[in-house]
Design a protein around this motif. Structure first.
Motif, PDB file in Angstrom:
ATOM      1  N   HIS A  79       0.831  -1.198   0.000  1.00 53.22           N
ATOM      2  CA  HIS A  79       0.000   0.000   0.000  1.00 53.22           C
ATOM      3  C   HIS A  79       0.868   1.251   0.000  1.00 53.22           C
ATOM      4  O   HIS A  79       0.646   2.178  -0.784  1.00 53.22           O
ATOM      5  CB  HIS A  79      -0.910  -0.022   1.222  1.00 53.22           C
ATOM      6  CG  HIS A  79      -1.834   1.146   1.308  1.00 53.22           C
ATOM      7  ND1 HIS A  79      -1.663   2.191   2.188  1.00 53.22           N
ATOM      8  CD2 HIS A  79      -2.941   1.447   0.603  1.00 53.22           C
ATOM      9  CE1 HIS A  79      -2.623   3.066   2.025  1.00 53.22           C
ATOM     10  NE2 HIS A  79      -3.424   2.641   1.067  1.00 53.22           N
ATOM     11  N   LEU A  80       1.892   1.238   0.880  1.00 59.11           N
ATOM     12  CA  LEU A  80       2.787   2.386   0.957  1.00 59.11           C
ATOM     13  C   LEU A  80       3.502   2.611  -0.364  1.00 59.11           C
ATOM     14  O   LEU A  80       3.693   3.741  -0.809  1.00 59.11           O
ATOM     15  CB  LEU A  80       3.836   2.164   2.057  1.00 59.11           C
ATOM     16  CG  LEU A  80       3.342   2.235   3.490  1.00 59.11           C
ATOM     17  CD1 LEU A  80       4.416   1.750   4.426  1.00 59.11           C
ATOM     18  CD2 LEU A  80       2.935   3.639   3.855  1.00 59.11           C
ATOM     19  N   GLN A  82       2.439   1.693  -3.324  1.00 63.89           N
ATOM     20  CA  GLN A  82       1.470   2.084  -4.356  1.00 63.89           C
ATOM     21  C   GLN A  82       1.171   3.571  -4.340  1.00 63.89           C
ATOM     22  O   GLN A  82       1.094   4.209  -5.371  1.00 63.89           O
ATOM     23  CB  GLN A  82       0.167   1.328  -4.111  1.00 63.89           C
ATOM     24  CG  GLN A  82      -0.266   0.494  -5.270  1.00 63.89           C
ATOM     25  CD  GLN A  82      -1.498  -0.293  -4.885  1.00 63.89           C
ATOM     26  OE1 GLN A  82      -2.143  -0.035  -3.891  1.00 63.89           O
ATOM     27  NE2 GLN A  82      -1.815  -1.267  -5.689  1.00 63.89           N
ATOM     28  N   ILE A  83       0.966   4.111  -3.113  1.00 69.54           N
ATOM     29  CA  ILE A  83       0.611   5.528  -3.077  1.00 69.54           C
ATOM     30  C   ILE A  83       1.841   6.414  -3.239  1.00 69.54           C
ATOM     31  O   ILE A  83       1.706   7.607  -3.451  1.00 69.54           O
ATOM     32  CB  ILE A  83      -0.183   5.921  -1.807  1.00 69.54           C
ATOM     33  CG1 ILE A  83       0.538   5.510  -0.541  1.00 69.54           C
ATOM     34  CG2 ILE A  83      -1.547   5.298  -1.842  1.00 69.54           C
ATOM     35  CD1 ILE A  83      -0.247   5.861   0.714  1.00 69.54           C
ATOM     36  N   GLY A  84       3.028   5.809  -3.191  1.00 72.30           N
ATOM     37  CA  GLY A  84       4.225   6.574  -3.532  1.00 72.30           C
ATOM     38  C   GLY A  84       4.831   7.363  -2.396  1.00 72.30           C
ATOM     39  O   GLY A  84       5.413   8.418  -2.607  1.00 72.30           O
ATOM     40  N   THR A  85       4.734   6.853  -1.159  1.00 71.53           N
ATOM     41  CA  THR A  85       5.341   7.574  -0.047  1.00 71.53           C
ATOM     42  C   THR A  85       6.852   7.314  -0.004  1.00 71.53           C
ATOM     43  O   THR A  85       7.367   6.407  -0.643  1.00 71.53           O
ATOM     44  CB  THR A  85       4.781   7.117   1.305  1.00 71.53           C
ATOM     45  OG1 THR A  85       4.992   5.713   1.415  1.00 71.53           O
ATOM     46  CG2 THR A  85       3.315   7.409   1.436  1.00 71.53           C
ATOM     47  N   TYR A  86       7.520   8.131   0.802  1.00 74.30           N
ATOM     48  CA  TYR A  86       8.963   7.982   1.012  1.00 74.30           C
ATOM     49  C   TYR A  86       9.270   6.599   1.578  1.00 74.30           C
ATOM     50  O   TYR A  86      10.209   5.925   1.155  1.00 74.30           O
ATOM     51  CB  TYR A  86       9.429   9.074   1.972  1.00 74.30           C
ATOM     52  CG  TYR A  86      10.860   8.948   2.399  1.00 74.30           C
ATOM     53  CD1 TYR A  86      11.196   8.530   3.677  1.00 74.30           C
ATOM     54  CD2 TYR A  86      11.891   9.256   1.521  1.00 74.30           C
ATOM     55  CE1 TYR A  86      12.504   8.412   4.075  1.00 74.30           C
ATOM     56  CE2 TYR A  86      13.212   9.140   1.910  1.00 74.30           C
ATOM     57  CZ  TYR A  86      13.509   8.714   3.189  1.00 74.30           C
ATOM     58  OH  TYR A  86      14.809   8.586   3.583  1.00 74.30           O
ATOM     59  N   LYS A  89       9.197   3.909  -1.009  1.00 71.38           N
ATOM     60  CA  LYS A  89      10.387   3.946  -1.868  1.00 71.38           C
ATOM     61  C   LYS A  89      11.577   3.295  -1.180  1.00 71.38           C
ATOM     62  O   LYS A  89      12.369   2.594  -1.801  1.00 71.38           O
ATOM     63  CB  LYS A  89      10.735   5.388  -2.234  1.00 71.38           C
ATOM     64  CG  LYS A  89       9.807   5.974  -3.265  1.00 71.38           C
ATOM     65  CD  LYS A  89      10.079   7.441  -3.482  1.00 71.38           C
ATOM     66  CE  LYS A  89       8.942   8.072  -4.228  1.00 71.38           C
ATOM     67  NZ  LYS A  89       8.899   9.518  -4.070  1.00 71.38           N
ATOM     68  N   MET A  93      13.797   0.078  -2.441  1.00 70.26           N
ATOM     69  CA  MET A  93      15.240   0.107  -2.634  1.00 70.26           C
ATOM     70  C   MET A  93      15.970  -0.817  -1.665  1.00 70.26           C
ATOM     71  O   MET A  93      17.168  -1.005  -1.777  1.00 70.26           O
ATOM     72  CB  MET A  93      15.757   1.528  -2.472  1.00 70.26           C
ATOM     73  CG  MET A  93      15.240   2.448  -3.555  1.00 70.26           C
ATOM     74  SD  MET A  93      16.298   3.847  -3.826  1.00 70.26           S
ATOM     75  CE  MET A  93      15.713   4.950  -2.589  1.00 70.26           C
ATOM     76  N   MET A 135      15.618   2.709  -8.295  1.00 66.08           N
ATOM     77  CA  MET A 135      15.852   3.899  -9.108  1.00 66.08           C
ATOM     78  C   MET A 135      14.790   4.001 -10.189  1.00 66.08           C
ATOM     79  O   MET A 135      14.287   5.074 -10.481  1.00 66.08           O
ATOM     80  CB  MET A 135      17.227   3.798  -9.776  1.00 66.08           C
ATOM     81  CG  MET A 135      18.356   4.039  -8.828  1.00 66.08           C
ATOM     82  SD  MET A 135      18.486   5.751  -8.404  1.00 66.08           S
ATOM     83  CE  MET A 135      19.009   6.431  -9.940  1.00 66.08           C
ATOM     84  N   LYS A 142       6.432   9.268  -9.401  1.00 68.00           N
ATOM     85  CA  LYS A 142       6.190  10.714  -9.437  1.00 68.00           C
ATOM     86  C   LYS A 142       5.116  11.051 -10.450  1.00 68.00           C
ATOM     87  O   LYS A 142       4.358  11.981 -10.291  1.00 68.00           O
ATOM     88  CB  LYS A 142       7.481  11.451  -9.808  1.00 68.00           C
ATOM     89  CG  LYS A 142       8.381  11.720  -8.626  1.00 68.00           C
ATOM     90  CD  LYS A 142       9.388  12.778  -8.962  1.00 68.00           C
ATOM     91  CE  LYS A 142      10.526  12.179  -9.766  1.00 68.00           C
ATOM     92  NZ  LYS A 142      11.574  13.185 -10.023  1.00 68.00           N
ATOM     93  N   GLN A 144       2.464   9.502 -11.324  1.00 71.13           N
ATOM     94  CA  GLN A 144       1.279   8.659 -11.094  1.00 71.13           C
ATOM     95  C   GLN A 144       0.035   9.403 -11.495  1.00 71.13           C
ATOM     96  O   GLN A 144      -0.565  10.086 -10.690  1.00 71.13           O
ATOM     97  CB  GLN A 144       1.201   8.343  -9.602  1.00 71.13           C
ATOM     98  CG  GLN A 144       1.253   6.899  -9.265  1.00 71.13           C
ATOM     99  CD  GLN A 144       1.104   6.737  -7.768  1.00 71.13           C
ATOM    100  OE1 GLN A 144       1.066   7.693  -7.020  1.00 71.13           O
ATOM    101  NE2 GLN A 144       0.991   5.510  -7.340  1.00 71.13           N
ATOM    102  N   ASN A 145      -0.387   9.301 -12.719  1.00 69.81           N
ATOM    103  CA  ASN A 145      -1.568  10.074 -13.108  1.00 69.81           C
ATOM    104  C   ASN A 145      -2.659   9.235 -13.694  1.00 69.81           C
ATOM    105  O   ASN A 145      -2.519   8.373 -14.426  1.00 69.81           O
ATOM    106  CB  ASN A 145      -1.184  11.157 -14.103  1.00 69.81           C
ATOM    107  CG  ASN A 145      -0.847  12.435 -13.327  1.00 69.81           C
ATOM    108  OD1 ASN A 145      -1.512  12.758 -12.343  1.00 69.81           O
ATOM    109  ND2 ASN A 145       0.172  13.127 -13.736  1.00 69.81           N
TER     110      ASN A 145
END
Lengths: 145, 92
Positions: A79-80, A82-86, A89, A93, A135, A142, A144-145
């Protein structure tokens, strides 16, 4: 070896210790379960009666442990991501999530973080490829549209 | 998972910290991004669908607010550090 709810538990160990062999149960929860079911502190697993074992499996099946818990944790990390939080990421990595230093000493993080995200990877799972994947993934998130 | 409990370091009786954006409705309708330095702003339900450009110290990174982001802060989606890359320097 007693087989309980998909896990082999060592017979000759004290109940509160044997219960920690479940994924999701540590020493505190194990002691709570034993006191809830009124098991003696030094009681061994092999000394429990059938009825007591049934009570035990009843209590354990109510809790989220083992595969249910693993699925929950994996879902949270997904979930984290998917929504693109720090935090997502960092998992992707394979790096520390809670702001630790990475100049040295991030061995456990590199080994364990983001394991749930690597399930469908077709690339060899080395630190280099993990970083490369991270990476590639972070710029994508970023846009994600 | 309860999103509202995530950013729970602020005491509940105070209510979440968020910023009133004047052009919020316009952003949701037309898709024009709102430039902001308010990274600490909690994402509220009325912000869903808006596009923000969140400051990361140097640039403004685009963030599109979805339903799953409620309860988190805008700054979580705008990373502040450049990802580490190793380029072998050809110094002899």
């Amino acid at each position: 070896m007693l087989h309980l709810l998909g896990v082999n538990l060592p017979d000759q160990k004290v109940v509160s210790v044997a219960l920690t062999y479940f994924y999701g149960i540590g020493p505190l929860t194990a002691r709570k379960i034993c006191s809830r079911l009124s098991f003696h502190k030094e009681c061994k697993l092999s000394e429990l009666t059938e009825g007591q074992l049934n009570q035990l499996s009843g209590v354990l099946s109510e809790m989220t442990i083992e595969n249910d818990l693993k699925r929950q944790v994996a879902a949270n990390v997904q979930h984290l991501r998917q929504i693109g939080t720090y935090v997502g990421k960092r998992h992707a990595m394979g790096l520390p999530v809670h702001g630790q230093r990475t100049r040295g000493n991030s061995v456990t993080a590199k080994k364990l973080n983001g394991k749930m995200l690597r399930k469908y990877s077709t690339v060899a799972d080395t630190a280099f490829t993990r970083q490369a994947m991270g990476m590639f993934q972070s710029p994508l998130s970023k846009h994600q549209n | 998972m309860l999103p509202s409990l995530v950013a729970c370091s602020r005491s509940v009786w105070k209510g979440p910290y968020f910023v009133h954006f004047a052009n919020l409705k316009e952003s949701i309708a037309s898709g024009t991004p709102i430039k902001t330095m308010a990274r600490a702003c909690t994402i509220m339900p009325h912000m869903i669908g808006a596009r923000f450009m969140v400051h990361n110290g140097k640039e403004y990174l685009p963030v599109r607010v979805t339903e799953e982001m409620i309860g988190r802060k805008l700054g979580e989606f705008s990373h502040t550090r450049k990802a580490f890359t190793y380029r072998l320097t050809k110094n002899k």
